[in-house]
Write a protein that holds these residues in place. Sequence first.
Motif, PDB file in Angstrom:
ATOM      1  N   LEU A  57       0.836  -1.202   0.000  1.00 15.65           N
ATOM      2  CA  LEU A  57       0.000   0.000   0.000  1.00 15.65           C
ATOM      3  C   LEU A  57       0.871   1.252   0.000  1.00 15.65           C
ATOM      4  O   LEU A  57       0.609   2.209  -0.735  1.00 15.65           O
ATOM      5  N   ALA A  58       1.926   1.256   0.809  1.00 20.05           N
ATOM      6  CA  ALA A  58       2.845   2.398   0.855  1.00 20.05           C
ATOM      7  C   ALA A  58       3.544   2.605  -0.484  1.00 20.05           C
ATOM      8  O   ALA A  58       3.882   3.740  -0.846  1.00 20.05           O
ATOM      9  N   ALA A  59       3.735   1.521  -1.230  1.00 20.05           N
ATOM     10  CA  ALA A  59       4.392   1.602  -2.541  1.00 20.05           C
ATOM     11  C   ALA A  59       3.418   2.002  -3.649  1.00 20.05           C
ATOM     12  O   ALA A  59       3.806   2.132  -4.799  1.00 20.05           O
ATOM     13  N   GLY A  60       2.131   2.173  -3.303  1.00 21.51           N
ATOM     14  CA  GLY A  60       1.153   2.640  -4.277  1.00 21.51           C
ATOM     15  C   GLY A  60       0.236   1.595  -4.865  1.00 21.51           C
ATOM     16  O   GLY A  60      -0.429   1.840  -5.879  1.00 21.51           O
ATOM     17  N   ALA A  61       0.153   0.424  -4.257  1.00 21.19           N
ATOM     18  CA  ALA A  61      -0.734  -0.630  -4.766  1.00 21.19           C
ATOM     19  C   ALA A  61      -2.191  -0.158  -4.751  1.00 21.19           C
ATOM     20  O   ALA A  61      -2.610   0.559  -3.845  1.00 21.19           O
ATOM     21  N   ASP A  62      -2.949  -0.580  -5.753  1.00 20.46           N
ATOM     22  CA  ASP A  62      -4.361  -0.222  -5.889  1.00 20.46           C
ATOM     23  C   ASP A  62      -5.194  -1.049  -4.915  1.00 20.46           C
ATOM     24  O   ASP A  62      -5.344  -2.262  -5.072  1.00 20.46           O
ATOM     25  N   VAL A  63      -5.747  -0.368  -3.920  1.00 15.29           N
ATOM     26  CA  VAL A  63      -6.491  -1.044  -2.865  1.00 15.29           C
ATOM     27  C   VAL A  63      -7.805  -1.653  -3.365  1.00 15.29           C
ATOM     28  O   VAL A  63      -8.359  -2.537  -2.722  1.00 15.29           O
ATOM     29  N   ASN A  64      -8.279  -1.193  -4.513  1.00 15.17           N
ATOM     30  CA  ASN A  64      -9.540  -1.714  -5.060  1.00 15.17           C
ATOM     31  C   ASN A  64      -9.368  -2.475  -6.373  1.00 15.17           C
ATOM     32  O   ASN A  64     -10.332  -2.677  -7.102  1.00 15.17           O
ATOM     33  N   ALA A  65      -8.153  -2.910  -6.653  1.00 12.18           N
ATOM     34  CA  ALA A  65      -7.913  -3.674  -7.888  1.00 12.18           C
ATOM     35  C   ALA A  65      -8.747  -4.952  -7.876  1.00 12.18           C
ATOM     36  O   ALA A  65      -8.935  -5.570  -6.829  1.00 12.18           O
TER      37      ALA A  65
END
Length: 173
Positions: A100-108
Amino acid sequence: MRTFVLCVMAALAVNTASAVKVDFSTIKTRAQAEAVLDEMRISKSDYERAMFSAVQFGHKDTIRLLLLAGEKINMRGEGSVTPLHFAAHIGKDDMVSFLLAAGADVNARPKHWQEMGPIGSSPLGMLVVFMDEESAERRTRIAKRLLDKGADPDAPVVRAWGNKPAFEPPFSR
């Protein structure tokens, strides 16, 4: 200065991987990251498996190296799931936070499941799939973290057919 012996989970990630001593503080460019991966005999075609192995085993420096080498944080693996889906599925609280801190899409959501109807799942939905003795506490922590980052609480969850879950981790083969 951190030095780490990097093996990228040798047999699980890539059969040809070799251990390499790496000072991560010196790797600043894509070319340097690619050179280290090349020295480890991990080709670009193996980045996906290396990424999911790194998530499975909690190797943050390997993920950083792969990202610097050009792999995407929201890349799609087997079943069209992202590393965040996989981290949530296997209950890796620290990896969920890191991704999440690296920018992963939380709603992918897996692309092909969206096309099939309401059986697609977000990383939050993947939490219902993993179970173990301490899963309730861990699932609650991960769910709170995902919701705090904007996860859709109404996202559909993975459904199972018979005894087989709709999603299997990439290393269940």
